[in-house]
Design a protein around this motif. Structure first.
Motif, PDB file in Angstrom:
ATOM      1  N   SER A  26       0.816  -1.219   0.000  1.00 49.72           N
ATOM      2  CA  SER A  26       0.000   0.000   0.000  1.00 49.72           C
ATOM      3  C   SER A  26       0.853   1.275   0.000  1.00 49.72           C
ATOM      4  CB  SER A  26      -0.917   0.012   1.219  1.00 49.72           C
ATOM      5  OG  SER A  26      -0.176   0.240   2.416  1.00 49.72           O
ATOM      6  N   GLY A  27       2.062   1.201   0.561  1.00 49.86           N
ATOM      7  CA  GLY A  27       2.922   2.378   0.666  1.00 49.86           C
ATOM      8  C   GLY A  27       2.710   3.167   1.937  1.00 49.86           C
ATOM      9  N   PHE A  28       1.620   2.906   2.662  1.00 54.12           N
ATOM     10  CA  PHE A  28       1.383   3.599   3.927  1.00 54.12           C
ATOM     11  C   PHE A  28       2.376   3.102   4.974  1.00 54.12           C
ATOM     12  CE2 PHE A  28      -2.500   4.584   1.787  1.00 54.12           C
ATOM     13  CZ  PHE A  28      -2.954   5.773   2.354  1.00 54.12           C
ATOM     14  N   GLU A  29       2.877   4.033   5.778  1.00 53.90           N
ATOM     15  CA  GLU A  29       3.908   3.699   6.759  1.00 53.90           C
ATOM     16  C   GLU A  29       3.447   4.047   8.166  1.00 53.90           C
ATOM     17  OE1 GLU A  29       7.132   6.036   5.127  1.00 53.90           O
ATOM     18  OE2 GLU A  29       7.910   4.284   4.067  1.00 53.90           O
ATOM     19  N   ARG A  30       4.081   3.438   9.136  1.00 54.28           N
ATOM     20  CA  ARG A  30       3.749   3.718  10.527  1.00 54.28           C
ATOM     21  C   ARG A  30       4.163   5.141  10.898  1.00 54.28           C
ATOM     22  NH1 ARG A  30       4.266  -1.780  14.214  1.00 54.28           N
ATOM     23  NH2 ARG A  30       2.385  -2.699  13.305  1.00 54.28           N
ATOM     24  N   THR A  31       3.426   5.744  11.821  1.00 53.42           N
ATOM     25  CA  THR A  31       3.669   7.120  12.229  1.00 53.42           C
ATOM     26  C   THR A  31       4.615   7.170  13.420  1.00 53.42           C
ATOM     27  OG1 THR A  31       1.818   7.160  13.783  1.00 53.42           O
ATOM     28  CG2 THR A  31       1.327   7.690  11.470  1.00 53.42           C
ATOM     29  N   TRP A  32       4.905   8.380  13.848  1.00 53.20           N
ATOM     30  CA  TRP A  32       5.792   8.598  14.992  1.00 53.20           C
ATOM     31  C   TRP A  32       5.241   7.984  16.273  1.00 53.20           C
ATOM     32  CZ3 TRP A  32       3.328  10.949  18.956  1.00 53.20           C
ATOM     33  CH2 TRP A  32       2.141  11.626  18.651  1.00 53.20           C
ATOM     34  N   PHE A  33       3.941   7.729  16.328  1.00 50.37           N
ATOM     35  CA  PHE A  33       3.315   7.159  17.525  1.00 50.37           C
ATOM     36  C   PHE A  33       4.066   5.921  18.016  1.00 50.37           C
ATOM     37  CE2 PHE A  33       0.526   3.700  18.948  1.00 50.37           C
ATOM     38  CZ  PHE A  33      -0.009   4.240  20.101  1.00 50.37           C
ATOM     39  N   TYR A  34       4.517   5.088  17.084  1.00 49.42           N
ATOM     40  CA  TYR A  34       5.114   3.803  17.456  1.00 49.42           C
ATOM     41  C   TYR A  34       6.512   3.939  18.047  1.00 49.42           C
ATOM     42  CZ  TYR A  34       1.234   1.711  14.920  1.00 49.42           C
ATOM     43  OH  TYR A  34      -0.023   1.344  14.510  1.00 49.42           O
ATOM     44  N   ARG A  35       7.107   5.120  17.917  1.00 53.31           N
ATOM     45  CA  ARG A  35       8.475   5.282  18.415  1.00 53.31           C
ATOM     46  C   ARG A  35       8.562   5.189  19.934  1.00 53.31           C
ATOM     47  NH1 ARG A  35      12.421   7.171  15.115  1.00 53.31           N
ATOM     48  NH2 ARG A  35      13.719   6.362  16.810  1.00 53.31           N
ATOM     49  N   MET A  36       7.441   5.316  20.613  1.00 49.78           N
ATOM     50  CA  MET A  36       7.507   5.191  22.068  1.00 49.78           C
ATOM     51  C   MET A  36       7.795   3.745  22.495  1.00 49.78           C
ATOM     52  SD  MET A  36       3.614   5.601  23.454  1.00 49.78           S
ATOM     53  CE  MET A  36       2.485   4.226  23.604  1.00 49.78           C
ATOM     54  N   PHE A  37       7.772   2.814  21.516  1.00 53.38           N
ATOM     55  CA  PHE A  37       8.075   1.420  21.817  1.00 53.38           C
ATOM     56  C   PHE A  37       9.515   1.048  21.439  1.00 53.38           C
ATOM     57  CE2 PHE A  37       3.470   1.655  21.100  1.00 53.38           C
ATOM     58  CZ  PHE A  37       3.021   1.129  22.308  1.00 53.38           C
ATOM     59  N   ASP A  38      10.329   2.039  21.065  1.00 56.16           N
ATOM     60  CA  ASP A  38      11.763   1.775  20.886  1.00 56.16           C
ATOM     61  C   ASP A  38      12.342   1.235  22.200  1.00 56.16           C
ATOM     62  OD1 ASP A  38      11.571   2.776  18.343  1.00 56.16           O
ATOM     63  OD2 ASP A  38      12.701   4.604  18.728  1.00 56.16           O
ATOM     64  N   ALA A  39      13.408   0.451  22.107  1.00 53.20           N
ATOM     65  CA  ALA A  39      14.059  -0.065  23.311  1.00 53.20           C
ATOM     66  C   ALA A  39      15.561   0.135  23.209  1.00 53.20           C
ATOM     67  CB  ALA A  39      13.731  -1.545  23.502  1.00 53.20           C
ATOM     68  N   TYR A  40      16.152   0.613  24.289  1.00 53.45           N
ATOM     69  CA  TYR A  40      17.607   0.827  24.373  1.00 53.45           C
ATOM     70  C   TYR A  40      18.107   1.779  23.289  1.00 53.45           C
ATOM     71  CZ  TYR A  40      16.354  -3.751  26.243  1.00 53.45           C
ATOM     72  OH  TYR A  40      15.696  -4.784  26.851  1.00 53.45           O
ATOM     73  N   GLY A  41      17.228   2.718  22.882  1.00 52.07           N
ATOM     74  CA  GLY A  41      17.619   3.683  21.855  1.00 52.07           C
ATOM     75  C   GLY A  41      17.664   3.112  20.453  1.00 52.07           C
ATOM     76  N   ARG A  42      17.071   1.914  20.247  1.00 56.00           N
ATOM     77  CA  ARG A  42      17.088   1.272  18.933  1.00 56.00           C
ATOM     78  C   ARG A  42      15.654   0.983  18.491  1.00 56.00           C
ATOM     79  NH1 ARG A  42      21.882   2.245  19.628  1.00 56.00           N
ATOM     80  NH2 ARG A  42      23.641   0.921  18.980  1.00 56.00           N
ATOM     81  N   GLN A  43      15.431   1.087  17.175  1.00 62.19           N
ATOM     82  CA  GLN A  43      14.137   0.701  16.632  1.00 62.19           C
ATOM     83  C   GLN A  43      14.078  -0.808  16.438  1.00 62.19           C
ATOM     84  OE1 GLN A  43      13.990   4.273  13.541  1.00 62.19           O
ATOM     85  NE2 GLN A  43      11.967   3.327  13.771  1.00 62.19           N
ATOM     86  N   ASN A  44      12.864  -1.287  16.157  1.00 54.16           N
ATOM     87  CA  ASN A  44      12.650  -2.715  15.968  1.00 54.16           C
ATOM     88  C   ASN A  44      11.473  -2.921  15.020  1.00 54.16           C
ATOM     89  OD1 ASN A  44      10.236  -2.509  17.740  1.00 54.16           O
ATOM     90  ND2 ASN A  44      11.784  -2.204  19.346  1.00 54.16           N
ATOM     91  N   LEU A  45      11.077  -4.172  14.825  1.00 58.24           N
ATOM     92  CA  LEU A  45      10.002  -4.475  13.882  1.00 58.24           C
ATOM     93  C   LEU A  45       8.746  -3.646  14.136  1.00 58.24           C
ATOM     94  CD1 LEU A  45       9.904  -8.358  13.355  1.00 58.24           C
ATOM     95  CD2 LEU A  45      10.098  -6.595  11.597  1.00 58.24           C
TER      96      LEU A  45
END
Length: 520
Positions: free
Chosen positions: A91-110
């Motif tokens: 679709s091309g739609f991407e996740r928003t900044w909202f999900y960044r609160m689930f980063d861990a140890y300063g790293r992104q994940n799935l």
């Protein structure tokens, strides 16, 4: 006179920017919805704070239709066309900044990757480990059966006394997911009574986690400042923190990091650990220290963050679904459903047993069991709230022009309560999934408990293995009923800012469910 003109110009410019443009000139102004929501994001934020967002948006859909403007730059949908357009593969739609609160140890994940490519690259490293074939046979299946046996031992130990299943089901889910992720390097023993492992769940149970989530989403800069103060400033602001330290997932993330560090130490001392059937061993094949790991090699914190994400995703979701399933089957009006399920699970032939426990490949063939689980996921989806996305270009959805970078959402809660698709949607009715083929096909298209497309829940088959195995084991040996004093109460679970429960029941009990198990 000049001052008056300047003041008037400022006033007009402000009115244009805050009122005229968003309400009348913006392309989104043609989308139905309350004007107060279109004017300011804080109107919906108020619903978030009150824990009423999802139900309120559902009510707005019932009033305005399948597309509703819920913010100056936010739209909520409830249609199959929107579901395919926004969340379909490619679709091309991407996740928003909202999900960044689930980063861990300063790293992104799935879970937190914004771009489709980053998500896809990471997913390729572990997707095969979550395949259905591996869940039904092999080490993963054996692990699930072991945890189920330990859960049955916990019930037996309780005897005839009412059993509080919110806690015990969380012990089951955390023990299963930690064993699957880390093996001997981080598997927990909450089912066996380990006090420290059980304590890992304390910050999940704390009701103030909902307020911390609200601050993290709506006031992220302030929240970061509040929780990074030290010394005198920290002592002064401590009473005003949304959630007292340790905050949500602190203990679990600490456990996850320490497990990753133990794995790394063990690998450096004994390399055969890299061949173990665990998620961390698969990720380690792409560690920067491994020859041939390539340009997209992961460092130790990347791997720790990825595993921590899977750990967090695998606790509440499975446990909460099982909680509502057992509670629903134990309702007096649903005892005929429980009886039919018991009859089915007790038909499993002896040659499908492994050490007295039904094999997962045999369990997978039980149609009524799967109807019960599917109906539980429909009515009590463990992640029922909105899933925000955005697109970097203008598009058209349901006949409306959606400007680039507009936040668009859909939610399982509203999709699963469409009365035109799910007759009497608030009624727990597994038989609906065994009805006419065309009706079932339509319901399947609206069913969204695991999301869809490239971002579909990677742990789907593990979750189903855990749920089917535990339900079969329980109802082969026991029948269940609501414990005295809990008859008019619904268990309530936390998801993001909200409590979710059965809205047809007069009272709720947060993070509590009392069930009586009767030996067959």
């Amino acid at each position: 006179m000049l001052i008056l003109l300047v003041f008037s110009a400022i006033l007009l410019a402000t009115a244009y920017h805050l009122v005229i443009e968003p309400l009348y000139l913006n392309p989104k102004s043609k989308i139905p919805g309350p004007k107060s929501y279109a004017l300011t994001k804080w109107r919906l934020a108020l619903e978030d704070f009150q824990g009423t967002r999802t139900g309120t948006i559902h009510a707005l859909h019932q009033k305005y239709g399948p597309i509703v403007r819920v913010g100056p730059n936010e739209i909520h949908f409830n249609s199959l066309n929107a579901l395919r357009t926004i969340y379909g593969a490619g679709s091309g739609f991407e996740r928003t900044w909202f999900y960044r609160m689930f980063d861990a140890y300063g790293r992104q994940n799935l879970f937190t990757f914004h771009s489709v490519k980053e998500h896809s690259d990471r997913k390729k490293l572990v997707a095969n480990a979550y395949s259905k074939s591996l869940m039904l046979k092999g080490p993963a299946a054996a692990m699930v059966q072991e945890k189920v046996s330990q859960y049955l031992a916990l019930i037996k130990e309780q005897g005839d006394q009412p059993h509080e299943i919110f806690s015990s089901l969380h012990y089951f889910s955390i023990d299963a997911i930690t064993q699957f992720l880390y093996g001997s390097q981080g598997g927990t023993s909450a089912l066996k009574g380990d006090i420290q492992d059980r304590a890992l769940l304390n910050d999940i149970i704390d009701p103030t986690r909902r307020y911390l989530s609200w601050f993290a989403v709506h006031l992220p800069t302030l929240t970061k400042w509040l929780y990074t103060r030290q010394g005198l400033t920290e002592r002064l602001i401590r009473p005003f923190l949304p959630m007292q330290k340790p905050t949500t997932y602190t203990g679990i993330r600490k456990h996850a990091l320490e497990a990753s560090q133990r794995f790394q130490t063990a690998v450096e001392a004994k390399s055969d650990l890299r061949t173990a059937e665990t998620i961390i061993s698969r990720l380690w094949a792409s560690h920067e220290s491994v020859k041939g790991s390539g340009r997209q090699a992961l460092d130790s914190l990347d791997i720790a963050s990825e595993c921590a994400d899977h750990l967090l995703a695998g606790i509440d979701t499975t446990a909460d679904t099982l909680l509502f399933l057992i509670w629903a089957l134990s309702q007096p009006q649903n005892l005929y459903i429980q009886k039919r399920l018991i009859e089915e699970v007790r038909t499993i032939p002896r040659d499908a047993l492994d050490s007295g426990t039904p094999r997962l490949d045999a369990i997978d063939k039980l149609p009524y069991l799967h109807a019960v689980i599917r109906e539980t996921l429909r009515l009590y989806a463990p992640l029922p709230a909105s899933e925000p996305r955005s697109l970097g270009a203008d598009c058209v959805i349901d006949g409306y022009k959606i400007p680039a970078r507009t936040v668009v959402n859909m939610s399982p809660y509203s999709l699963h309560r469409n009365a035109e698709v799910f007759e009497d949607p608030l009624r727990f009715d597994p038989d609906r999934w065994l009805g006419q083929t065309d009706k079932v096909a339509l319901m399947n298209r609206w069913f969204w408990a695991f999301s869809s497309g490239g971002r579909m829940c990677i742990g789907l088959h593990l979750a189903m293995a855990e749920m089917t195995a535990l339900v079969v084991a329980v109802y082969r040996d026991y029948s269940t009923s609501i414990a005295p004093g809990f008859e008019d109460k619904s268990p309530a679970i936390t998801s993001r800012f909200e409590l979710f429960y059965d809205e047809t029941v007069p009272e709720i009990a947060e993070h509590t469910c009392m069930i009586k198990f009767t030996k067959a």
